[in-house]
Design a protein around this motif. Structure first.
Motif, mmCIF file in Angstrom:
data_model
loop_
_atom_site.group_PDB
_atom_site.id
_atom_site.type_symbol
_atom_site.label_atom_id
_atom_site.label_comp_id
_atom_site.label_asym_id
_atom_site.label_seq_id
_atom_site.Cartn_x
_atom_site.Cartn_y
_atom_site.Cartn_z
ATOM 1 N N MET A 90 -31.364 -47.487 40.490
ATOM 2 C CA MET A 90 -30.180 -48.315 40.685
ATOM 3 C C MET A 90 -30.527 -49.800 40.665
ATOM 4 N N THR A 91 -31.574 -50.190 41.385
ATOM 5 C CA THR A 91 -31.922 -51.607 41.444
ATOM 6 C C THR A 91 -32.549 -52.085 40.142
ATOM 7 N N SER A 92 -33.169 -51.166 39.394
ATOM 8 C CA SER A 92 -33.660 -51.546 38.067
ATOM 9 C C SER A 92 -32.496 -51.946 37.173
ATOM 10 N N LEU A 93 -31.412 -51.188 37.250
ATOM 11 C CA LEU A 93 -30.206 -51.539 36.485
ATOM 12 C C LEU A 93 -29.671 -52.894 36.932
ATOM 13 N N MET A 94 -29.688 -53.158 38.230
ATOM 14 C CA MET A 94 -29.227 -54.450 38.753
ATOM 15 C C MET A 94 -30.124 -55.586 38.268
ATOM 16 N N ARG A 95 -31.412 -55.325 38.138
ATOM 17 C CA ARG A 95 -32.329 -56.348 37.638
ATOM 18 C C ARG A 95 -31.986 -56.722 36.205
ATOM 19 N N TRP A 96 -31.769 -55.685 35.385
ATOM 20 C CA TRP A 96 -31.405 -55.960 33.999
ATOM 21 C C TRP A 96 -30.108 -56.763 33.940
ATOM 22 N N ILE A 97 -29.138 -56.392 34.752
ATOM 23 C CA ILE A 97 -27.857 -57.110 34.770
ATOM 24 C C ILE A 97 -28.074 -58.558 35.191
ATOM 25 N N ALA A 98 -28.878 -58.773 36.251
ATOM 26 C CA ALA A 98 -29.098 -60.130 36.759
ATOM 27 C C ALA A 98 -29.826 -61.003 35.740
ATOM 28 N N PHE A 99 -30.894 -60.465 35.149
ATOM 29 C CA PHE A 99 -31.642 -61.242 34.164
ATOM 30 C C PHE A 99 -30.781 -61.554 32.939
ATOM 31 N N ILE A 100 -30.084 -60.537 32.438
ATOM 32 C CA ILE A 100 -29.229 -60.753 31.263
ATOM 33 C C ILE A 100 -28.121 -61.744 31.588
ATOM 34 N N LEU A 101 -27.579 -61.643 32.812
ATOM 35 C CA LEU A 101 -26.514 -62.542 33.229
ATOM 36 C C LEU A 101 -26.997 -63.993 33.261
ATOM 37 N N MET A 102 -28.177 -64.219 33.838
ATOM 38 C CA MET A 102 -28.708 -65.588 33.890
ATOM 39 C C MET A 102 -29.008 -66.126 32.492
ATOM 40 N N ILE A 103 -29.521 -65.264 31.618
ATOM 41 C CA ILE A 103 -29.808 -65.687 30.247
ATOM 42 C C ILE A 103 -28.518 -66.037 29.509
ATOM 43 N N ILE A 104 -27.498 -65.182 29.657
ATOM 44 C CA ILE A 104 -26.217 -65.424 28.963
ATOM 45 C C ILE A 104 -25.543 -66.686 29.493
ATOM 46 N N LEU A 105 -25.529 -66.866 30.815
ATOM 47 C CA LEU A 105 -24.896 -68.057 31.398
ATOM 48 C C LEU A 105 -25.593 -69.331 30.925
#
Length: 498
Positions: A238-253
């Protein structure tokens, strides 16, 4: 496993192993990398990042090779013991030597030719089926001085890591939640300095809030120290999925701001003065060698384990590079926070409150999932340190005492102080360097010598590192000792300027 000091635990697929390793490597070091990139320059940073990633991958394959050699030796000792017992039991029964090669559920040797049994047995003798922690490998392959140095290094590092983790999570929660009640609810990372005695909620001081969060952290994650790491399997996924979301989110922003012409960063190509900080960040960002036995052993199919590790390192390098480059071009060097997620907690950057708090609290998720893995690794090394051949631990010692001496000291340190800069310096610059470079290189060298001595010069370890030439071991050792000298010289020079 018979004769094992620690339990292997429930098996999982190679893809779950990929998730575990990704989660372990991508820790708080990744979030401090953009600032380090900015201070060292993009070209120097990229070259050093790729080089240290390569070095870490190399030493990871050394540890996997040593694990296979240790499994082979333990298996061989049991086979020899079984052979001696059979001969004592009935020396005149004509029992074939091939009978002692029965392993991993094979049918009895009499039904196949002796040579076939030997080939099949030798091909599988290097299977990694029993968890052998780095402490046990050190006891098998090092002399007494080497073993003591190993335990001194690993215990300092793991206790330091646990103390840092136990303090960092409550500090992050304190900063976010106490800011919500004050005048800075829209900018957690505004740079305002607070004292521990300042008010947080009504009569509750900031230090009181910190200790409450520390107690909650200990009660929630401490129990995992008393079980196997696999108990956190679904939490890890679950937290691995959250990591991917967080990293991708920061990159996209960051990319959105750059595409809108709001980019403020003008990074330099090289700033040699920032290399020292970048080196420390990169060492932390690739650290996983100490927990490999806990992660690799339960993988059900290990045929392509080195390729699996290589894939993990490629993914992590890609994430580190993309995250850092978008950061240094999106934000000015002087506005980049030490913890990159705090750059996204300002209303001017992100208007959606949920995203601001999700990114602001992301370090809490990262550290919380690493804490049980590190704690179990330290607990198992304590077990190995005091283990005696043929002995077993009473239930109370095994299930209560060892987990307690693993968990209590770092929590006490975190309770007394959350200013852990000196501890971070010691664990990263010295113990971390030893664990990531020197110990794996010595394990590979000594395990190869022992394998040739026990099994003969023609025996090939099926998990032999791709870097099998002795040049690579010498190269890693020279690099590791050079890092010790470099870091010590920088500390001495920094102290002399004060």
């Amino acid at each position: 496993m018979a004769g094992g000091i620690t339990d292997t635990g429930e098996l999982y697929s190679p893809y779950v192993g990929l998730v575990y390793m990704f989660n372990l490597i991508v820790g708080t070091g990744a979030l401090t990398m953009p600032k380090a990139f900015a201070t060292a320059g993009w070209l120097v940073s990229l070259v050093l990042l790729m080089f240290l990633g390569f070095m870490s991958y190399m030493t990871t394959t050394f540890v996997v090779e040593a694990m296979a050699a240790a499994n082979a030796q333990l298996r061989w000792k049991r086979m020899e013991k079984r052979k001696g017992d059979d001969e004592d039991e009935d020396s005149s029964s004509g029992v074939s030597d091939s009978d002692v090669l029965l392993q991993d559920g094979y049918e009895r040797a009499e039904t196949r030719p002796i040579l076939s049994v030997q080939r099949r047995g030798s091909a599988n003798i290097f299977e990694i089926t029993e968890r052998v922690e780095m402490g046990q490998m050190a006891s098998m392959f090092f002399n007494k001085v080497g073993v003591n140095l190993f335990y001194f290094c690993i215990i300092i590092y793991l206790y330091g890591d646990l103390a840092i983790y136990a303090a960092a999570v409550p500090v992050s929660l304190m900063q976010v939640t106490c800011s919500v009640t004050g005048n800075h609810s829209c900018s957690v990372g505004d740079g305002t300095k607070y004292n521990d005695t300042d008010k947080c909620w009504g009569p509750i001081r900031r230090i009181d809030a910190y200790r409450l969060y520390l107690a909650a952290f200990t009660l929630l994650l401490g129990p995992f120290t008393f079980f196997n790491v696999q108990k956190t399997k679904y939490l890890q996924i679950m937290t691995s999925l959250m990591r991917w979301i967080a990293f991708i989110l920061m990159i996209i922003l960051a990319l959105i701001r750059i595409s809108r012409g709001q980019a403020e960063g003008h990074p330099s190509m090289a700033q040699l003065s920032g290399i020292r900080n970048l080196f420390g960040v990169c060492v932390y960002s690739f650290m996983c060698q100490h927990s490999l036995p806990s992660l690799i052993t339960p993988i059900s199919k290990k045929k392509h384990v080195n390729k699996l590790v290589l894939l993990d390192y490629i993914l992590i390098l890609a994430f580190y590079s993309l995250l850092s480059f978008t950061a240094i071009y999106c934000f000015r060097n002087d506005t980049l926070m030490d913890m990159y997620t705090l750059n996204f907690t300002n209303c001017e950057i992100i208007s959606v409150a949920f995203i601001r708090y999700f990114l602001g609290l992301f370090p809490v998720f990262t550290i919380s999932t690493n804490f049980p893995i590190i704690a179990v690794t330290l607990r198992n090394n304590w077990k190995t340190l005091f283990h005696r051949e043929g002995g077993t631990y009473p239930w109370l010692v095994d299930r209560i005492v060892f987990p307690a001496i693993t968990l209590i000291p770092p929590v006490l340190v975190a309770f007394c102080t959350h200013d852990l800069e000196s501890l971070v310096g010691i664990t990263g610059a010295y113990a971390g360097n030893g664990i990531q470079y020197l110990i794996p290189a010595f394990l590979a060298y000594c395990s190869r010598k022992d394998t040739q001595l026990v099994f003969g010069s023609g025996t090939v370890n099926k998990h032999l590192s791709p870097f099998r030439h002795s040049f690579w071991i010498v190269f890693v050792l020279i690099w590791g000792f050079s890092c010790f000298i470099f870091v010590t010289a920088n500390i001495v020079l920094s102290e002399s300027k004060l």
